[in-house]
Design an enzyme around this catalytic site. Structure first.
Site, PDB file in Angstrom:
ATOM      1  N   LYS A 226       0.633   4.955   1.370  1.00 15.22           N
ATOM      2  CA  LYS A 226       1.498   4.022   2.108  1.00 15.22           C
ATOM      3  C   LYS A 226       1.768   4.582   3.508  1.00 15.22           C
ATOM      4  O   LYS A 226       0.858   4.618   4.328  1.00 15.22           O
ATOM      5  CB  LYS A 226       2.780   3.779   1.311  1.00 15.22           C
ATOM      6  CG  LYS A 226       2.496   3.048   0.006  1.00 15.22           C
ATOM      7  CD  LYS A 226       3.705   2.954  -0.897  1.00 15.22           C
ATOM      8  CE  LYS A 226       3.328   2.231  -2.181  1.00 15.22           C
ATOM      9  NZ  LYS A 226       4.221   2.533  -3.293  1.00 15.22           N
TER      10      LYS A 226
ATOM     11  N   ARG B  12       7.601  -9.283   2.689  1.00 10.13           N
ATOM     12  CA  ARG B  12       7.945  -7.963   3.222  1.00 10.13           C
ATOM     13  C   ARG B  12       7.156  -7.671   4.481  1.00 10.13           C
ATOM     14  O   ARG B  12       5.938  -7.795   4.494  1.00 10.13           O
ATOM     15  CB  ARG B  12       7.531  -6.871   2.223  1.00 10.13           C
ATOM     16  CG  ARG B  12       8.435  -6.600   1.109  1.00 10.13           C
ATOM     17  CD  ARG B  12       8.103  -5.306   0.396  1.00 10.13           C
ATOM     18  NE  ARG B  12       6.682  -4.972   0.259  1.00 10.13           N
ATOM     19  CZ  ARG B  12       6.226  -3.950  -0.455  1.00 10.13           C
ATOM     20  NH1 ARG B  12       7.079  -3.152  -1.084  1.00 10.13           N
ATOM     21  NH2 ARG B  12       4.945  -3.690  -0.550  1.00 10.13           N
TER      22      ARG B  12
ATOM     23  N   ASP C 134      11.968   9.219  -6.219  1.00 11.40           N
ATOM     24  CA  ASP C 134      10.664   8.683  -5.821  1.00 11.40           C
ATOM     25  C   ASP C 134      10.747   8.358  -4.333  1.00 11.40           C
ATOM     26  O   ASP C 134      11.541   7.516  -3.913  1.00 11.40           O
ATOM     27  CB  ASP C 134      10.343   7.428  -6.652  1.00 11.40           C
ATOM     28  CG  ASP C 134       8.923   6.940  -6.423  1.00 11.40           C
ATOM     29  OD1 ASP C 134       8.398   7.164  -5.305  1.00 11.40           O
ATOM     30  OD2 ASP C 134       8.348   6.321  -7.340  1.00 11.40           O
TER      31      ASP C 134
ATOM     32  N   PHE D 258      10.911   0.396  -9.201  1.00  9.71           N
ATOM     33  CA  PHE D 258       9.497   0.010  -9.171  1.00  9.71           C
ATOM     34  C   PHE D 258       8.940   0.088 -10.598  1.00  9.71           C
ATOM     35  O   PHE D 258       9.168   1.073 -11.308  1.00  9.71           O
ATOM     36  CB  PHE D 258       8.750   0.967  -8.243  1.00  9.71           C
ATOM     37  CG  PHE D 258       7.351   0.534  -7.922  1.00  9.71           C
ATOM     38  CD1 PHE D 258       7.108  -0.423  -6.952  1.00  9.71           C
ATOM     39  CD2 PHE D 258       6.270   1.080  -8.599  1.00  9.71           C
ATOM     40  CE1 PHE D 258       5.816  -0.820  -6.655  1.00  9.71           C
ATOM     41  CE2 PHE D 258       4.974   0.684  -8.314  1.00  9.71           C
ATOM     42  CZ  PHE D 258       4.747  -0.271  -7.335  1.00  9.71           C
TER      43      PHE D 258
HETATM   44  C1  LIG Z   1       3.706   2.553  -4.561  1.00 13.46           C
HETATM   45  C2  LIG Z   1       4.666   3.122  -5.533  1.00 13.46           C
HETATM   46  C3  LIG Z   1       4.204   3.798  -6.658  1.00 13.46           C
HETATM   47  C4  LIG Z   1       2.723   3.902  -6.897  1.00 13.46           C
HETATM   48  O1  LIG Z   1       2.347   4.594  -8.012  1.00 13.46           O
HETATM   49  P1  LIG Z   1       0.776   4.874  -8.249  1.00 13.46           P
HETATM   50  O2  LIG Z   1       0.752   5.756  -9.403  1.00 13.46           O
HETATM   51  O3  LIG Z   1       0.264   5.513  -6.987  1.00 13.46           O
HETATM   52  O4  LIG Z   1       0.093   3.570  -8.462  1.00 13.46           O
HETATM   53  C5  LIG Z   1       5.134   4.347  -7.508  1.00 13.46           C
HETATM   54  N1  LIG Z   1       6.460   4.207  -7.284  1.00 13.46           N
HETATM   55  C6  LIG Z   1       6.935   3.546  -6.196  1.00 13.46           C
HETATM   56  C7  LIG Z   1       8.392   3.420  -5.974  1.00 13.46           C
HETATM   57  C8  LIG Z   1       6.048   2.973  -5.305  1.00 13.46           C
HETATM   58  O5  LIG Z   1       6.498   2.299  -4.254  1.00 13.46           O
END
Ligand SMILES: *Cc1c(COP(=O)(O)O)cnc(C)c1O
Length: 407
Positions: A218, A366, A194, A126
């Site tokens: 989420k 998705r 993560d 991500f």
């Molecule tokens: C949604 C998501 C984030 C979000 O990061 P924010 O700091 O809350 O914007 C980070 N890493 C992954 C893998 C995600 O899916």
């Protein structure tokens, strides 16, 4: 496949999680497959918001830091998240955003591995995970962010921290957490997972993992911009330090000492004042996931994903949607992704017919599966509307190709 809508209604009638649907605000007629991006609003969170704003803030004012236990929220909420990810209550704290937490843990990990200056991650990770590592590298001046297509063979002896997202945000492919963690440890590297697409979606077993982060808005249904969380394994908590050394991570915040001294345990990972209103909503939402149980949630999601994929195969044959998510239960998270050259247009047309998936560039649609807010009939109806859109050619309308700011 000769399934009918009645078969899906029968599955709902026998579903032990079905009563949870009524505990969320589910807009009428909306088929919401985006709980993996922004979870739905639980009624309990709505009530809690009113309580926090009107009574705790409006009436209690400053007293509420202790009377309403605002000051304990990061640990309390962290303890609830710990239950979902197989961690101890003292190993998780709710704070900041996922991005900020990645920064703190990567910096902490580098400190624990002196002499090693590489952060290794996956090229498809991500973006914010990679960007935050790059920011840290820029600040320190001597850290390398190394990207690999296949991470395990790339773990060499100069790697300080291996950072991976457990469930891939595009394909939903699931990493073997135990195998990667042990491969990293064999080379003397630490691992940061993560869990943004894992916690609340499937049972997680952190095992020997060193660090983890994840997001609250989420699958955890904490609301837009909800606080995130981080995990530091108990064995590291004494030695762990992080550079955003704010006063609420201090050993004695209200002693107002001249210099920083870290709090004992996980609290040293906090920087400043928690976002109380947002954290209260997350606190309320987590109770539903804990009550439902991650194994029951996971079983229903797998069944719903199997049915959805079968229905797409049977009813949207000519559409040419290519499933890029593994069909094997052990290899996927909780969304199904299809690639299609007109993926963006199809997503927009679906939204107009009140089916909400999301789109990830360059060509991925998705569909997230969140069993507490999704019925089996929703699954049947969504694929029905998808088939209609394809056959009507509705998606060809030029207005669907105009890109929105948030997809
Ligand atoms: C949604 C998501 C984030 C979000 O990061 P924010 O700091 O809350 O914007 C980070 N890493 C992954 C893998 C995600 O899916």
């Amino acid at each position: 496949m000769n399934l009918r809508r009645d078969d899906f209604a029968a599955l709902d009638a026998n579903d032990p999680l079905a009563p949870f649907l009524a505990r969320f605000h589910r807009p009428k007629d909306l088929l919401y497959f985006d709980g993996n991006s922004l979870g739905m609003l639980p009624e309990a969170a709505r009530r809690r918001a009113i309580e926090t704003v009107e009574r705790e803030w409006g009436q209690g004012l400053i007293e509420s830091w202790t009377a309403a236990r605002w000051i304990d929220l990061p640990e309390k909420v962290g303890g609830k998240i710990a239950k979902l990810i197989g961690a101890g209550a003292d190993e998780v704290i709710a704070t900041d955003s996922t991005s900020i937490n990645i920064f703190k843990l990567l910096a902490g990990g580098l400190k624990l591995r002196p002499g090693r200056r590489v952060i290794l991650t996956e090229a498809g990770n991500f973006p914010t995970d990679i960007y935050m590592a790059e920011g840290l590298a820029h600040l320190t001046g001597d850290v390398e962010v190394r990207l690999a297509d296949d991470v395990v063979p790339a773990i060499t002896e100069d790697v300080a921290v291996v950072m991976l997202t457990h469930v891939d945000y595009r394909s939903a492919a699931l990493h073997d957490m135990a195998a990667v963690t042990s491969a990293a440890h064999a080379q003397g590297a630490l691992v940061l997972w993560d869990l943004s697409h894992s916690a609340g979606a499937l049972p997680v077993d952190l095992g020997e993992a060193d660090f983890a982060v994840g997001c609250g808005y989420k699958f955890l249904n904490g609301g837009p911009g909800a606080p995130a969380y981080l995990y530091v394994a108990r064995r590291w908590q004494k030695a762990f330090s992080q550079p955003l050394s704010g006063w609420l991570g201090h050993a004695a915040p209200f002693a107002f000492e001249l210099h920083y001294r870290p709090a004992a345990g996980i609290k040293r990972a906090i920087s400043g004042t928690p976002s109380v209103i947002a954290m209260s909503l997350l606190d309320a939402s987590l109770d539903l996931l804990i009550e439902a149980g991650m194994h029951r949630i996971r079983d229903k999601a797998q069944k719903q994903m199997d049915l959805f994929a079968e229905l797409v195969d049977a009813r949207c044959t000519e559409a040419g949607l290519k499933l890029i998510t593994p069909r094997d239960h052990a290899e996927r998270g909780s969304h199904l992704s299809f690639s299609h050259p007109q993926g963006y247009e199809l997503t927009q047309a679906l939204r107009e017919r009140k089916v909400v998936p999301d789109f990830r560039a360059p060509d991925v649609i998705r569909f997230g599966f969140t069993p507490l807010t999704l019925s089996y009939v929703d699954v049947w109806d969504a694929v029905g509307r998808l088939a209609e859109i394809w056959h009507d050619g509705l998606w060809r309308d030029p207005r669907y190709s105009v890109k929105a700011a948030v997809t």
